[in-house]
Every structure is written in C-alpha cells, then in structure tokens.
Motif scaffolding. Structure first.
Motif, PDB file in Angstrom:
ATOM      1  N   ALA A 180     -25.748 -23.499 -36.176  1.00 48.17           N
ATOM      2  CA  ALA A 180     -25.023 -23.375 -34.911  1.00 48.17           C
ATOM      3  C   ALA A 180     -25.085 -24.682 -34.112  1.00 48.17           C
ATOM      4  CB  ALA A 180     -25.602 -22.230 -34.086  1.00 48.17           C
ATOM      5  N   MET A 181     -26.251 -25.289 -34.068  1.00 45.29           N
ATOM      6  CA  MET A 181     -26.383 -26.553 -33.350  1.00 45.29           C
ATOM      7  C   MET A 181     -25.577 -27.661 -34.015  1.00 45.29           C
ATOM      8  SD  MET A 181     -30.327 -26.786 -32.039  1.00 45.29           S
ATOM      9  CE  MET A 181     -30.854 -25.860 -30.593  1.00 45.29           C
ATOM     10  N   LEU A 182     -25.606 -27.716 -35.339  1.00 46.36           N
ATOM     11  CA  LEU A 182     -24.841 -28.734 -36.051  1.00 46.36           C
ATOM     12  C   LEU A 182     -23.342 -28.576 -35.818  1.00 46.36           C
ATOM     13  CD1 LEU A 182     -26.794 -28.950 -39.406  1.00 46.36           C
ATOM     14  CD2 LEU A 182     -26.296 -30.887 -37.899  1.00 46.36           C
ATOM     15  N   ALA A 183     -22.869 -27.358 -35.808  1.00 49.57           N
ATOM     16  CA  ALA A 183     -21.446 -27.122 -35.570  1.00 49.57           C
ATOM     17  C   ALA A 183     -21.035 -27.619 -34.189  1.00 49.57           C
ATOM     18  CB  ALA A 183     -21.121 -25.639 -35.729  1.00 49.57           C
ATOM     19  N   GLU A 184     -21.867 -27.358 -33.196  1.00 51.74           N
ATOM     20  CA  GLU A 184     -21.541 -27.823 -31.845  1.00 51.74           C
ATOM     21  C   GLU A 184     -21.660 -29.347 -31.754  1.00 51.74           C
ATOM     22  OE1 GLU A 184     -20.472 -27.874 -27.814  1.00 51.74           O
ATOM     23  OE2 GLU A 184     -20.083 -26.522 -29.473  1.00 51.74           O
ATOM     24  N   LEU A 185     -22.636 -29.931 -32.430  1.00 49.43           N
ATOM     25  CA  LEU A 185     -22.751 -31.387 -32.438  1.00 49.43           C
ATOM     26  C   LEU A 185     -21.550 -32.034 -33.118  1.00 49.43           C
ATOM     27  CD1 LEU A 185     -26.559 -31.869 -33.178  1.00 49.43           C
ATOM     28  CD2 LEU A 185     -25.362 -32.416 -31.049  1.00 49.43           C
ATOM     29  N   ASP A 186     -21.076 -31.416 -34.195  1.00 43.65           N
ATOM     30  CA  ASP A 186     -19.879 -31.935 -34.859  1.00 43.65           C
ATOM     31  C   ASP A 186     -18.680 -31.909 -33.914  1.00 43.65           C
ATOM     32  OD1 ASP A 186     -21.187 -32.483 -37.234  1.00 43.65           O
ATOM     33  OD2 ASP A 186     -20.553 -30.630 -38.221  1.00 43.65           O
ATOM     34  N   ARG A 187     -18.553 -30.825 -33.136  1.00 39.93           N
ATOM     35  CA  ARG A 187     -17.448 -30.732 -32.176  1.00 39.93           C
ATOM     36  C   ARG A 187     -17.565 -31.821 -31.116  1.00 39.93           C
ATOM     37  NH1 ARG A 187     -16.106 -29.193 -27.229  1.00 39.93           N
ATOM     38  NH2 ARG A 187     -18.261 -28.674 -26.673  1.00 39.93           N
ATOM     39  N   LEU A 188     -18.773 -32.001 -30.581  1.00 37.96           N
ATOM     40  CA  LEU A 188     -18.968 -33.017 -29.549  1.00 37.96           C
ATOM     41  C   LEU A 188     -18.709 -34.421 -30.082  1.00 37.96           C
ATOM     42  CD1 LEU A 188     -22.166 -31.606 -27.804  1.00 37.96           C
ATOM     43  CD2 LEU A 188     -19.881 -31.783 -26.789  1.00 37.96           C
ATOM     44  N   ARG A 189     -19.147 -34.663 -31.308  1.00 35.70           N
ATOM     45  CA  ARG A 189     -18.922 -36.003 -31.865  1.00 35.70           C
ATOM     46  C   ARG A 189     -17.429 -36.253 -32.075  1.00 35.70           C
ATOM     47  NH1 ARG A 189     -22.504 -39.574 -36.035  1.00 35.70           N
ATOM     48  NH2 ARG A 189     -21.222 -41.442 -35.838  1.00 35.70           N
ATOM     49  N   ALA A 190     -16.720 -35.251 -32.536  1.00 31.17           N
ATOM     50  CA  ALA A 190     -15.283 -35.409 -32.754  1.00 31.17           C
ATOM     51  C   ALA A 190     -14.531 -35.623 -31.444  1.00 31.17           C
ATOM     52  CB  ALA A 190     -14.731 -34.193 -33.484  1.00 31.17           C
ATOM     53  N   GLU A 191     -14.973 -34.928 -30.380  1.00 31.80           N
ATOM     54  CA  GLU A 191     -14.249 -34.988 -29.113  1.00 31.80           C
ATOM     55  C   GLU A 191     -14.774 -36.060 -28.166  1.00 31.80           C
ATOM     56  OE1 GLU A 191     -14.204 -31.122 -27.339  1.00 31.80           O
ATOM     57  OE2 GLU A 191     -13.215 -30.175 -29.058  1.00 31.80           O
ATOM     58  N   ARG A 192     -16.089 -36.325 -28.233  1.00 28.80           N
ATOM     59  CA  ARG A 192     -16.713 -37.234 -27.266  1.00 28.80           C
ATOM     60  C   ARG A 192     -17.337 -38.466 -27.901  1.00 28.80           C
ATOM     61  NH1 ARG A 192     -14.910 -35.675 -22.217  1.00 28.80           N
ATOM     62  NH2 ARG A 192     -14.944 -33.401 -22.076  1.00 28.80           N
ATOM     63  N   GLY A 193     -17.460 -38.471 -29.215  1.00 31.08           N
ATOM     64  CA  GLY A 193     -18.061 -39.602 -29.907  1.00 31.08           C
ATOM     65  C   GLY A 193     -19.544 -39.459 -30.151  1.00 31.08           C
ATOM     66  N   ALA A 194     -20.204 -38.572 -29.427  1.00 31.13           N
ATOM     67  CA  ALA A 194     -21.639 -38.314 -29.563  1.00 31.13           C
ATOM     68  C   ALA A 194     -21.926 -36.997 -28.857  1.00 31.13           C
ATOM     69  CB  ALA A 194     -22.467 -39.443 -28.943  1.00 31.13           C
ATOM     70  N   GLY A 195     -23.126 -36.460 -29.036  1.00 30.44           N
ATOM     71  CA  GLY A 195     -23.419 -35.198 -28.375  1.00 30.44           C
ATOM     72  C   GLY A 195     -24.883 -34.824 -28.403  1.00 30.44           C
ATOM     73  N   ILE A 196     -25.248 -33.979 -27.451  1.00 32.26           N
ATOM     74  CA  ILE A 196     -26.601 -33.439 -27.309  1.00 32.26           C
ATOM     75  C   ILE A 196     -26.467 -31.939 -27.089  1.00 32.26           C
ATOM     76  CG2 ILE A 196     -28.693 -33.416 -25.873  1.00 32.26           C
ATOM     77  CD1 ILE A 196     -28.081 -36.353 -25.161  1.00 32.26           C
ATOM     78  N   VAL A 197     -27.318 -31.152 -27.752  1.00 29.78           N
ATOM     79  CA  VAL A 197     -27.303 -29.698 -27.574  1.00 29.78           C
ATOM     80  C   VAL A 197     -28.723 -29.188 -27.412  1.00 29.78           C
ATOM     81  CG1 VAL A 197     -25.190 -29.454 -28.951  1.00 29.78           C
ATOM     82  CG2 VAL A 197     -27.413 -29.155 -30.047  1.00 29.78           C
ATOM     83  N   TYR A 198     -28.836 -28.043 -26.759  1.00 31.26           N
ATOM     84  CA  TYR A 198     -30.142 -27.385 -26.656  1.00 31.26           C
ATOM     85  C   TYR A 198     -29.933 -25.903 -26.453  1.00 31.26           C
ATOM     86  CZ  TYR A 198     -29.553 -27.681 -21.476  1.00 31.26           C
ATOM     87  OH  TYR A 198     -29.108 -27.583 -20.167  1.00 31.26           O
ATOM     88  N   GLY A 199     -30.927 -25.142 -26.895  1.00 31.06           N
ATOM     89  CA  GLY A 199     -30.864 -23.702 -26.766  1.00 31.06           C
ATOM     90  C   GLY A 199     -31.735 -23.198 -25.630  1.00 31.06           C
ATOM     91  N   ASP A 200     -31.843 -21.905 -25.546  1.00 34.39           N
ATOM     92  CA  ASP A 200     -32.683 -21.252 -24.543  1.00 34.39           C
ATOM     93  C   ASP A 200     -34.124 -21.270 -25.033  1.00 34.39           C
ATOM     94  OD1 ASP A 200     -33.786 -19.707 -22.565  1.00 34.39           O
ATOM     95  OD2 ASP A 200     -32.839 -17.837 -23.200  1.00 34.39           O
ATOM     96  N   ASP A 201     -35.040 -21.814 -24.227  1.00 35.08           N
ATOM     97  CA  ASP A 201     -36.451 -21.864 -24.642  1.00 35.08           C
ATOM     98  C   ASP A 201     -37.270 -20.718 -24.068  1.00 35.08           C
ATOM     99  OD1 ASP A 201     -36.713 -22.569 -21.971  1.00 35.08           O
ATOM    100  OD2 ASP A 201     -37.974 -24.327 -22.358  1.00 35.08           O
ATOM    101  N   GLY A 202     -36.617 -19.818 -23.318  1.00 36.02           N
ATOM    102  CA  GLY A 202     -37.338 -18.694 -22.744  1.00 36.02           C
ATOM    103  C   GLY A 202     -38.212 -19.065 -21.562  1.00 36.02           C
ATOM    104  N   LEU A 203     -38.129 -20.321 -21.130  1.00 38.81           N
ATOM    105  CA  LEU A 203     -38.979 -20.783 -20.027  1.00 38.81           C
ATOM    106  C   LEU A 203     -38.145 -21.552 -19.001  1.00 38.81           C
ATOM    107  CD1 LEU A 203     -41.781 -21.157 -18.760  1.00 38.81           C
ATOM    108  CD2 LEU A 203     -42.090 -23.174 -20.236  1.00 38.81           C
ATOM    109  N   MET A 204     -37.602 -22.678 -19.411  1.00 44.13           N
ATOM    110  CA  MET A 204     -36.780 -23.486 -18.515  1.00 44.13           C
ATOM    111  C   MET A 204     -35.297 -23.127 -18.608  1.00 44.13           C
ATOM    112  SD  MET A 204     -39.038 -25.142 -16.970  1.00 44.13           S
ATOM    113  CE  MET A 204     -37.998 -26.189 -15.969  1.00 44.13           C
ATOM    114  N   HIS A 205     -34.920 -22.443 -19.681  1.00 39.33           N
ATOM    115  CA  HIS A 205     -33.532 -22.005 -19.885  1.00 39.33           C
ATOM    116  C   HIS A 205     -32.586 -23.218 -19.794  1.00 39.33           C
ATOM    117  CE1 HIS A 205     -35.279 -18.045 -19.641  1.00 39.33           C
ATOM    118  NE2 HIS A 205     -35.750 -18.322 -18.438  1.00 39.33           N
TER     119      HIS A 205
END
Length: 233
Positions: free
Chosen positions: A104-129
């Motif tokens: 799931a993270m790789l798919a979103e990173l691929d989308r960001l790279r295609a649209e923005r040239g680079a990308g950062i993703v993160y999920g819910d850590d149950g603490l800082m959200h």
C-alpha cells in the motif's frame, strides 16, 4: 537489480524487540529489513543469532560504529538507497499491523513520484496519528539527492518533524490512516521505560535536537532540501 522497499530499523540493546518484530514480519517479495546495530552493543551476538535463526535473505544486519539514530539512518540510507525504489524507517518499537502495508505504501509512493517527482508516506502509529510520521517511507530519490535521510546533527528527536516539514514543502506527503504501524512507546502505556528510552527522552536530548533542528530550519534547510529534490525530478 533494484528491489522495492528497504525498511531500516536502528536498534541497540533490544534483541527481544527485534525477536518480536521478526515473529510478526509479513511482507511482499521485494521488501527487505535492515537492522542497524552498533559494533559496541553488548547484545550484538544475540542480534546475529536472531538473524541467523530467521534464515531469510530479505532480513539482514548492518554492524558499524555508534552514530546514534540520526547518524545511523543517514549512513545506511545513503549506502542502500540506489538499490531500492523506496526507503523506510521504523523504530524497534514499531509493529506493522495491516496486511499488505508495504504494498500500500509503495503504491502511494509510486503515485506521488509520478505526479510530484518524489514522495513521503506514513501510516497511523496509534499514538501521534496524523500529527507526526514516527515511522515513514519515502521515494529513494529523496535520499540519493540529499545524500541523507535527516538533517546532519540530529541525534534522535525531531526526525519526524523534518519528514513532515519536508513532505509539506514538496507538497508530496500522504498520511494513510488505514495503514497501522503501531508505536509501542511507553508514553502510550505499551512498553516499559528502559535505559534507552530514558536516555533519548531526557530534557538535554530534547533541547539539543530542538536547537539543531530550529537552526537548520531558520537557515533555510527545509526549503533548500525541497529545492534540490525538485531540481532532480
């Protein structure tokens, strides 16, 4: 041959935490786990035994001088980023809980790279959200362009502040609330305080990293990093 995702987990004095992580490590082919262990760690033999017993070529150990969290991340990410589509960080107290989290993270990173040239993703850590990416994944061209994963001089804290600020500066960051990468931190009542937690959460550590990060930001470090990345995409 380029692999998909490298997850770097710097760790010290906690082979029991890595044993728990390995017991629940369920990833796609193409996702590798790299444990960064200090060469002076008294628990180094236990880490070696864990990796050997796991008998999985996609889980390996990097042993080197103690550079603390920021320094270890920078060294390992710079060394390995050219061989991966994406680079991720987790602490030894993070646990991916969502099936297919890496895909799931790789798919979103691929989308960001295609649209923005680079990308950062993160999920819910149950603490800082959404507030902070305490665990993070990014396109590898961020690391290969900057030659690092975090600003130099940061020891342990404010790494997540940097990732959030850099992602916003690039307009290329996605919070994925449906992907749980749980942070088993004592402040959430999910772990006991130990020597490592006491050390990195001491007021002196907060002050040192806060001062370093604020100076980096005030000197235009975030915008400079973002501009360098944009110029290479």
């Amino acid at each position: 041959m380029t692999r998909d995702l490298l997850v770097i987990v710097p760790t010290r004095g906690r082979p029991h935490a890595i044993a728990d992580l390995l017991d629940t490590w369920d990833v796609a082919d193409g996702t590798d786990l790299l444990l960064g262990v200090d060469d002076d760690d008294p628990e180094l033999p236990a880490y070696r035994a864990l990796v050997d017993a796991h008998n999985e070529p996609a889980v390996f150990l990097a042993v080197g001088p103690r550079l603390r969290l920021g320094g270890t991340l920078n060294a390992l990410a710079a060394d390995h980023a050219p061989g991966y589509r994406a680079i991720a960080f987790m602490g030894d107290d993070h646990r991916p809980r969502t099936t297919g989290w890496d895909a799931a993270m790789l798919a979103e990173l691929d989308r960001l790279r295609a649209e923005r040239g680079a990308g950062i993703v993160y999920g819910d850590d149950g603490l800082m959200h959404e507030r902070l990416p305490t665990a993070v994944a990014m396109t590898s061209n961020i690391v290969t362009t900057l030659g690092r994963m975090v600003p130099p001089g940061l020891i342990h804290l404010y790494l997540d502040n940097y990732w959030l600020d850099l992602g916003r500066a690039l307009d290329a960051i996605t919070y994925m609330p449906h992907v749980l990468v749980e942070h088993l931190h004592p402040s959430a009542g999910k772990a006991a305080w130990d020597e490592r937690y006491d050390e990195v959460n001491a007021p002196a550590m907060y002050d040192a990293d806060k001062t370093t990060y604020e100076a980096f930001d005030a000197g235009g470090g975030i915008e400079n990093d973002a501009a360098r990345i944009r110029s290479r995409t």
